[in-house]
Motif scaffolding. Structure first.
Motif, PDB file in Angstrom:
ATOM      1  N   VAL A 312     -32.018 -21.316  -6.270  1.00 43.71           N
ATOM      2  CA  VAL A 312     -32.699 -20.047  -6.513  1.00 43.71           C
ATOM      3  C   VAL A 312     -32.701 -19.760  -8.016  1.00 43.71           C
ATOM      4  O   VAL A 312     -31.698 -19.968  -8.701  1.00 43.71           O
ATOM      5  CB  VAL A 312     -31.988 -18.906  -5.763  1.00 43.71           C
ATOM      6  N   THR A 313     -33.845 -19.269  -8.540  1.00 43.04           N
ATOM      7  CA  THR A 313     -33.907 -18.889  -9.953  1.00 43.04           C
ATOM      8  C   THR A 313     -33.949 -17.373 -10.136  1.00 43.04           C
ATOM      9  O   THR A 313     -33.475 -16.858 -11.143  1.00 43.04           O
ATOM     10  CB  THR A 313     -35.147 -19.510 -10.627  1.00 43.04           C
ATOM     11  N   SER A 314     -34.558 -16.662  -9.190  1.00 44.27           N
ATOM     12  CA  SER A 314     -34.620 -15.197  -9.242  1.00 44.27           C
ATOM     13  C   SER A 314     -34.695 -14.678  -7.826  1.00 44.27           C
ATOM     14  O   SER A 314     -35.260 -15.349  -6.954  1.00 44.27           O
ATOM     15  CB  SER A 314     -35.882 -14.689  -9.961  1.00 44.27           C
ATOM     16  N   GLY A 315     -34.193 -13.478  -7.618  1.00 43.24           N
ATOM     17  CA  GLY A 315     -34.331 -12.865  -6.306  1.00 43.24           C
ATOM     18  C   GLY A 315     -34.378 -11.366  -6.435  1.00 43.24           C
ATOM     19  O   GLY A 315     -33.925 -10.801  -7.441  1.00 43.24           O
ATOM     20  N   ALA A 316     -34.951 -10.737  -5.435  1.00 49.03           N
ATOM     21  CA  ALA A 316     -35.077  -9.282  -5.479  1.00 49.03           C
ATOM     22  C   ALA A 316     -35.285  -8.748  -4.081  1.00 49.03           C
ATOM     23  O   ALA A 316     -35.736  -9.472  -3.188  1.00 49.03           O
ATOM     24  CB  ALA A 316     -36.273  -8.874  -6.342  1.00 49.03           C
ATOM     25  N   LYS A 322     -40.711  -4.729   1.767  1.00 49.29           N
ATOM     26  CA  LYS A 322     -39.509  -4.371   2.519  1.00 49.29           C
ATOM     27  C   LYS A 322     -38.798  -5.612   3.047  1.00 49.29           C
ATOM     28  O   LYS A 322     -38.399  -5.696   4.213  1.00 49.29           O
ATOM     29  CB  LYS A 322     -39.838  -3.399   3.661  1.00 49.29           C
ATOM     30  N   GLU A 323     -38.670  -6.592   2.172  1.00 50.62           N
ATOM     31  CA  GLU A 323     -37.887  -7.777   2.507  1.00 50.62           C
ATOM     32  C   GLU A 323     -37.354  -8.412   1.227  1.00 50.62           C
ATOM     33  O   GLU A 323     -37.746  -8.027   0.125  1.00 50.62           O
ATOM     34  CB  GLU A 323     -38.696  -8.779   3.330  1.00 50.62           C
ATOM     35  N   ASP A 324     -36.443  -9.364   1.413  1.00 44.55           N
ATOM     36  CA  ASP A 324     -35.816 -10.029   0.271  1.00 44.55           C
ATOM     37  C   ASP A 324     -36.652 -11.234  -0.114  1.00 44.55           C
ATOM     38  O   ASP A 324     -36.967 -12.065   0.732  1.00 44.55           O
ATOM     39  CB  ASP A 324     -34.396 -10.457   0.644  1.00 44.55           C
ATOM     40  N   ILE A 325     -37.005 -11.305  -1.389  1.00 41.78           N
ATOM     41  CA  ILE A 325     -37.888 -12.371  -1.869  1.00 41.78           C
ATOM     42  C   ILE A 325     -37.223 -13.078  -3.037  1.00 41.78           C
ATOM     43  O   ILE A 325     -36.242 -12.584  -3.609  1.00 41.78           O
ATOM     44  CB  ILE A 325     -39.251 -11.812  -2.322  1.00 41.78           C
ATOM     45  N   GLY A 326     -37.769 -14.222  -3.388  1.00 38.55           N
ATOM     46  CA  GLY A 326     -37.201 -14.917  -4.542  1.00 38.55           C
ATOM     47  C   GLY A 326     -38.095 -16.042  -5.007  1.00 38.55           C
ATOM     48  O   GLY A 326     -39.148 -16.324  -4.415  1.00 38.55           O
ATOM     49  N   MET A 327     -37.676 -16.641  -6.105  1.00 37.83           N
ATOM     50  CA  MET A 327     -38.312 -17.855  -6.593  1.00 37.83           C
ATOM     51  C   MET A 327     -37.231 -18.922  -6.694  1.00 37.83           C
ATOM     52  O   MET A 327     -36.049 -18.616  -6.878  1.00 37.83           O
ATOM     53  CB  MET A 327     -38.985 -17.605  -7.944  1.00 37.83           C
ATOM     54  N   ALA A 328     -37.640 -20.180  -6.533  1.00 37.02           N
ATOM     55  CA  ALA A 328     -36.673 -21.271  -6.519  1.00 37.02           C
ATOM     56  C   ALA A 328     -37.351 -22.554  -6.952  1.00 37.02           C
ATOM     57  O   ALA A 328     -38.569 -22.695  -6.821  1.00 37.02           O
ATOM     58  CB  ALA A 328     -36.113 -21.450  -5.106  1.00 37.02           C
ATOM     59  N   TYR A 329     -36.554 -23.470  -7.490  1.00 39.77           N
ATOM     60  CA  TYR A 329     -37.022 -24.836  -7.664  1.00 39.77           C
ATOM     61  C   TYR A 329     -36.568 -25.643  -6.454  1.00 39.77           C
ATOM     62  O   TYR A 329     -35.372 -25.625  -6.115  1.00 39.77           O
ATOM     63  CB  TYR A 329     -36.468 -25.445  -8.960  1.00 39.77           C
ATOM     64  N   VAL A 330     -37.527 -26.291  -5.785  1.00 40.87           N
ATOM     65  CA  VAL A 330     -37.177 -27.174  -4.666  1.00 40.87           C
ATOM     66  C   VAL A 330     -37.890 -28.513  -4.860  1.00 40.87           C
ATOM     67  O   VAL A 330     -38.931 -28.591  -5.520  1.00 40.87           O
ATOM     68  CB  VAL A 330     -37.557 -26.577  -3.291  1.00 40.87           C
TER      69      VAL A 330
ATOM     70  N   GLY B  54     -16.439  -7.541   3.444  1.00 39.52           N
ATOM     71  CA  GLY B  54     -17.896  -7.410   3.502  1.00 39.52           C
ATOM     72  C   GLY B  54     -18.444  -7.424   2.088  1.00 39.52           C
ATOM     73  O   GLY B  54     -17.706  -7.624   1.118  1.00 39.52           O
ATOM     74  N   VAL B  55     -19.757  -7.216   2.005  1.00 37.70           N
ATOM     75  CA  VAL B  55     -20.428  -7.279   0.704  1.00 37.70           C
ATOM     76  C   VAL B  55     -21.461  -6.159   0.630  1.00 37.70           C
ATOM     77  O   VAL B  55     -22.147  -5.895   1.610  1.00 37.70           O
ATOM     78  CB  VAL B  55     -21.139  -8.646   0.520  1.00 37.70           C
ATOM     79  N   VAL B  56     -21.542  -5.496  -0.502  1.00 39.20           N
ATOM     80  CA  VAL B  56     -22.672  -4.598  -0.741  1.00 39.20           C
ATOM     81  C   VAL B  56     -23.555  -5.248  -1.794  1.00 39.20           C
ATOM     82  O   VAL B  56     -23.083  -5.739  -2.810  1.00 39.20           O
ATOM     83  CB  VAL B  56     -22.274  -3.182  -1.243  1.00 39.20           C
ATOM     84  N   GLU B  57     -24.842  -5.236  -1.497  1.00 37.71           N
ATOM     85  CA  GLU B  57     -25.807  -5.795  -2.433  1.00 37.71           C
ATOM     86  C   GLU B  57     -26.604  -4.652  -3.044  1.00 37.71           C
ATOM     87  O   GLU B  57     -27.284  -3.910  -2.347  1.00 37.71           O
ATOM     88  CB  GLU B  57     -26.787  -6.713  -1.684  1.00 37.71           C
ATOM     89  N   SER B  58     -26.493  -4.528  -4.357  1.00 43.02           N
ATOM     90  CA  SER B  58     -27.370  -3.591  -5.044  1.00 43.02           C
ATOM     91  C   SER B  58     -28.568  -4.385  -5.543  1.00 43.02           C
ATOM     92  O   SER B  58     -28.640  -5.599  -5.362  1.00 43.02           O
ATOM     93  CB  SER B  58     -26.652  -2.916  -6.211  1.00 43.02           C
ATOM     94  N   VAL B  59     -29.533  -3.702  -6.154  1.00 46.18           N
ATOM     95  CA  VAL B  59     -30.696  -4.416  -6.664  1.00 46.18           C
ATOM     96  C   VAL B  59     -30.249  -5.513  -7.628  1.00 46.18           C
ATOM     97  O   VAL B  59     -30.775  -6.611  -7.619  1.00 46.18           O
ATOM     98  CB  VAL B  59     -31.659  -3.441  -7.366  1.00 46.18           C
ATOM     99  N   LYS B  60     -29.220  -5.196  -8.418  1.00 51.25           N
ATOM    100  CA  LYS B  60     -28.843  -6.135  -9.478  1.00 51.25           C
ATOM    101  C   LYS B  60     -27.771  -7.150  -9.105  1.00 51.25           C
ATOM    102  O   LYS B  60     -27.709  -8.198  -9.713  1.00 51.25           O
ATOM    103  CB  LYS B  60     -28.349  -5.363 -10.724  1.00 51.25           C
ATOM    104  N   ALA B  61     -26.896  -6.817  -8.157  1.00 48.34           N
ATOM    105  CA  ALA B  61     -25.755  -7.718  -7.940  1.00 48.34           C
ATOM    106  C   ALA B  61     -25.172  -7.569  -6.555  1.00 48.34           C
ATOM    107  O   ALA B  61     -25.389  -6.570  -5.861  1.00 48.34           O
ATOM    108  CB  ALA B  61     -24.668  -7.424  -8.978  1.00 48.34           C
TER     109      ALA B  61
END
Lengths: 376, 121
Positions: A312-316, A322-330, B54-61
């Motif tokens: 993974v290179t970035s994630g947000a 309304k979901e978790d997304i990211g960029m990656a090298y594969v 457990g884990v809490v995930e914020s936008v940054k970490a």
């Protein structure tokens, strides 16, 4: 450690959470990253990006220096236009990605990442011909505000001598803003329509820059920090140096081949990029979404079964999707939309699915999508 | 009187009658910023003082949650699955994370009072 650099807008950041970013004291957020993110998508946000490196390249040979050091064809842009490019090392690795603004016939402003201010400046300086080019690092000479979002043009219109809606994407113009000279560009890093305002310190005092900031806020722009800026650019699928781009990654792997022009003559990195060794397994940049909740983070390994096939290179967390997304090298065989892999998230392996970037509809450059001042 | 105690790692523990609730402090949520996901443990699992539960995930970490006491989990705050921002809105109320039982007096007494905790911030 040495004192952090402060932008001319530092006084406007008193309420923000501040961080050391590339040696600058910068706001990571004011009210909250997600709230700021949504303001940019729905209305408008303003970012102090005065920390960006601003390097002036001028003179009759300026174009030759830029053509040598950059991968895109800088000769394609007329005065008043801008172009995105990579700067590569001889191995084809990315020194930085940047935008070149052609101020006039022989005058170009290179805007690069703050973290690469020195590397970009000295790379250009190292290739400077004996005469015919003047190179100046004007990073501290300009304040730079990015105003981004569907109502950006509407906010600017009453403050400006011209109608900002007349500008095309990647145009720049010399205008009067609140009665003072300003270089305005229709560029940004959020995927929304928007503008960037270059304010020269000889023409704008701190108080006048702060006054502009307050005018923009009064017009409906929410102050936004680097946290929202990062989240927004991930949703838009834009790469960031240090994540998707580095000196060991070439532009073709990063999907930025469109910014490498082999038909323009020689440039640094060309030979390496032309005969890239295709017998070695290649990792390509992809977008993905998590199929179970967890925000992907830079460095998480990606697996297909027991084999590591990427990282993974970035994630947000995308508040739009309304979901978790990211960029990656594969590895190339896995770099296709729909393929399911697993990310190592702490002690667990969580499923993800490769999907096309961008993750949202890009509005920048599609003026018909911007809310025109007349329609509001 | 429901007394709240705090750990050095910014979790809180509160006795509400038979229930003992655990969450992260107002200060901790403010430091983390927008929380977008909470990795919750299962009911019936045991937590051990000082260990991650457990884990809490914020936008940054992503940040570990450390058990302020040992005990057995009797409930988890399922609302956090869909509304992790509850922790930002009300860290020491609706944003509770787990409920536990069998907490020893020794563990409880090792925690800081609210007044002591505030001096550490």
């Amino acid at each position: 450690m040495s004192e952090l650099r402060k932008t001319p807008l530092n006084g406007m950041h008193k309420e923000a959470r501040l961080v050391d970013y590339a040696g600058w004291e910068m706001p990571v957020y004011y009210s909250g990253i997600l709230e700021e993110h949504m303001a940019v998508r729905q209305m408008a946000g303003m970012f102090d990006v005065s920390h960006m490196a601003k390097i002036m390249v001028e003179g009759p040979e300026a174009i030759d220096l830029l053509q040598l050091c950059l991968t895109n064809n800088i000769a394609l842009i007329a005065p008043g236009r801008a172009i995105y490019s990579l700067m590569c090392n001889p191995q084809g690795g990315v020194i930085d990605d940047l935008i070149v603004y052609r101020f006039s016939d022989e005058s170009y402003m290179v805007v690069a990442n703050a973290v690469n201010e020195q590397s970009v400046y000295y790379w250009l300086k190292g290739h400077l011909p004996d005469k015919g080019v003047s190179l100046r690092n004007l990073t501290d000479n300009y304040a730079l505000i990015a105003l981004q979002g569907p109502i950006a043009a509407k906010i600017l219109k009453p403050l400006m001598s011209e109608d900002p809606a007349d500008m095309k994407y990647f145009d720049l113009a010399f205008v009067n803003l609140l009665g003072r000279p300003c270089v305005i560009t229709r560029t940004g890093y959020t995927g929304e329509d928007g503008f960037e305002l270059f304010l020269h310190r000889s023409e704008w005092s701190i108080e006048q820059i702060e006054d502009l900031w307050e005018h923009l806020a009064a017009g409906g722009a929410k102050p936004c920090g680097l946290g929202a800026r990062d989240n927004l650019r991930i949703e838009a699928g834009y790469p960031l140096y240090g994540h998707e781009l580095s000196e060991t990654i070439n532009p073709l792997q990063a999907g930025m081949g469109w910014a490498v022009k082999f038909n323009k003559g020689d440039f640094i990195g060309r030979a390496a990029l032309e005969c890239e060794d295709r017998t070695e397994p290649v990792e390509l940049l992809v977008g993905f979404k998590m199929l179970e909740r967890s925000v992907p983070r830079q460095g998480y390994p990606i697996f297909s079964g027991e084999e590591q096939v990427g990282h993974v290179t970035s994630g947000a967390y995308s508040p739009i999707r309304k979901e978790d997304i990211g960029m990656a090298y594969v590895l190339e065989p896995y770099a296709s939309a729909g393929i399911r892999l697993e990310a190592q998230v702490r002690q667990r392996r969580l499923p993800l699915e490769i999907m096309p970037k961008p993750f949202i509809e890009i509005k920048a450059g599609k003026a018909e999508n911007a809310l025109s001042p007349d329609r509001l | 009187m429901n007394e709240t105690r705090y750990s050095r790692t910014h979790e809180w523990v509160r006795k509400e009658g038979e229930k003992i609730l655990i969450g992260i402090s107002q200060h901790a949520q403010d430091e983390l910023g927008d929380i977008v996901y909470v990795e919750l443990p299962s009911v019936g699992a045991c937590i051990n003082a000082g260990q991650s539960f457990g884990v809490v995930e914020s936008v940054k970490a992503a940040s570990d949650l450390y058990a302020p006491v040992s005990g057995e989990i009797t409930a988890v705050n399922d609302r956090l699955q869909d509304e992790p921002g509850l922790i930002n809105q009300d860290a020491e109320g609706d944003g509770w994370i787990i409920a536990v039982k069998d907490v020893s007096d020794a563990d409880w007494n090792a925690l800081m009072t609210e007044a002591d905790y505030k001096t550490t911030l």
